[in-house]
Design a protein around this motif. Structure first.
Motif, PDB file in Angstrom:
ATOM      1  N   PRO A 195       1.111  -1.235  -0.030  1.00 50.77           N
ATOM      2  CA  PRO A 195      -0.371  -0.391  -0.332  1.00 50.77           C
ATOM      3  C   PRO A 195       1.360   1.044  -0.281  1.00 50.77           C
ATOM      4  N   GLY A 197       0.659   5.359   0.277  1.00 51.57           N
ATOM      5  CA  GLY A 197      -0.222   6.836   0.495  1.00 51.57           C
ATOM      6  C   GLY A 197       0.216   7.409   2.200  1.00 51.57           C
ATOM      7  N   LYS A 198      -0.764   7.871   2.821  1.00 51.50           N
ATOM      8  CA  LYS A 198      -0.991   8.839   4.158  1.00 51.50           C
ATOM      9  C   LYS A 198      -1.395   7.707   4.608  1.00 51.50           C
ATOM     10  N   ASP A 228     -10.714   8.182   9.256  1.00 54.19           N
ATOM     11  CA  ASP A 228     -11.908   7.272   8.399  1.00 54.19           C
ATOM     12  C   ASP A 228     -10.467   6.333   7.749  1.00 54.19           C
ATOM     13  N   ALA A 229      -9.934   5.108   8.135  1.00 53.07           N
ATOM     14  CA  ALA A 229      -9.093   4.259   7.556  1.00 53.07           C
ATOM     15  C   ALA A 229      -9.314   2.773   6.531  1.00 53.07           C
ATOM     16  N   GLN A 230      -8.405   2.964   5.227  1.00 51.43           N
ATOM     17  CA  GLN A 230      -9.202   1.717   4.929  1.00 51.43           C
ATOM     18  C   GLN A 230      -9.009   0.482   5.518  1.00 51.43           C
ATOM     19  N   ASP A 231      -9.538  -0.279   4.172  1.00 54.92           N
ATOM     20  CA  ASP A 231      -9.715  -1.590   5.573  1.00 54.92           C
ATOM     21  C   ASP A 231      -8.830  -3.123   5.710  1.00 54.92           C
ATOM     22  N   PRO A 256      -2.985   2.504   7.092  1.00 54.12           N
ATOM     23  CA  PRO A 256      -3.257   3.139   5.863  1.00 54.12           C
ATOM     24  C   PRO A 256      -5.251   4.449   5.718  1.00 54.12           C
ATOM     25  N   LEU A 257      -5.161   6.124   5.409  1.00 53.43           N
ATOM     26  CA  LEU A 257      -6.393   5.861   5.531  1.00 53.43           C
ATOM     27  C   LEU A 257      -6.601   6.902   4.315  1.00 53.43           C
ATOM     28  N   ARG A 258      -8.041   6.779   3.940  1.00 53.59           N
ATOM     29  CA  ARG A 258      -8.904   7.406   2.839  1.00 53.59           C
ATOM     30  C   ARG A 258      -8.663   8.362   2.218  1.00 53.59           C
TER      31      ARG A 258
END
Length: 258
Positions: A195, A197-198, A228-231, A256-258
């Motif tokens: 993954p 990103g932030k 809001d975090a990713q799954d 990872p955050l959305r």
């Protein structure tokens, strides 16, 4: 001498004097027979009655002055009982708190940016009660493959959790490499990207079984901040999970955050 005997002695002396005077007169009478002269010794005078010494009564010793009776102190009214301070009700147990980060670990929930890496991994599923054993088995398979291909990892082992539920999880466990091997692995092995990103970074130290507390603290922090975090989430094993004693593990967790 008692008074009754003293009176009887005086009466005896008086009778003797009368008889002596009568004999003297008879001797002087004419034709009388001369009587031998009586002894000229005067009869002893009656001793004066002994005066008993005056009995002086002993001087009365005044009794020692008794100390005045102690006056009992005035009864004091008991001090009013001080009511105990009202105790605050016991606070409910706090939610899992973020563990103190050792020096060098950074803050709990550090903002970072992940860079995508090429990884060789094994996909699998496992139940939570044998999570660490399943991850170790997958990493052993990848290690054997890379050694066979003469490929050296460029970073520590990692596990990407692609889905989770109460019973278990799906994952990808492997190592980052500089470039995809050729030919491409087959079977359970695959090549992909980690993954990017932030994300938020957390550090766990200790056994894998004790990670429940770390993940609970992570969840609480995400809820508190409304993030809001990713799954999915990523574990990067700073210490080698195949050779390090489990209680000495150091694991970085990335969300990872959305």
């Amino acid at each position: 001498m008692r008074p009754s005997r003293l009176v009887a002695t005086i009466a005896g002396f008086a009778a003797a004097a009368v008889l002596w005077q009568s004999g003297l007169a008879f001797a002087q009478a004419p034709g009388g027979t001369a009587s031998p002269p009586a002894a000229t010794t005067n009869p002893p005078a009656a001793p004066a009655p002994a005066t008993p010494p005056a009995v002086t009564p002993p001087a009365a010793t005044p009794p020692a002055a008794s100390p005045p009776a102690a006056t009992p102190p005035a009864a004091q009214a008991p001090a009013p009982a001080t009511p105990p301070a009202a105790q605050a009700p016991a606070a409910p147990p706090p939610a899992a708190q973020a563990p103190d980060a050792p020096a060098g670990d950074g803050p709990f929930g550090e903002d970072v940016t992940l860079t995508a890496k090429t990884i060789v991994f094994v996909s699998g599923k496992a139940t939570w009660d044998r999570a660490f054993e399943a991850i170790q088995e997958a990493l052993k398979s990848v290690t054997a493959y890379l050694q066979k291909q003469n490929v050296t990892p460029v970073g520590p082992a990692m596990t990407i959790y692609t889905s989770t539920d109460d019973n278990g999880f799906s994952f990808r466990a492997g190592f980052p490499v500089a470039q995809a091997p050729s030919p491409a692995p087959t079977g359970d092995l695959a090549v992909g990207q980690s993954p990017a990103g932030k994300a938020l970074k957390y550090v766990h130290r200790g056994s894998y079984d004790s990670m429940d507390a770390t993940y609970e603290a992570i969840t609480n922090q995400l809820d508190d901040k409304g993030l809001d975090a990713q799954d999915l989430f990523v574990e990067v094993y700073v210490t080698d999970p195949l050779t390090t004693p489990e209680d000495k593990l150091v694991i970085e967790v990335y969300v990872p955050l959305r």
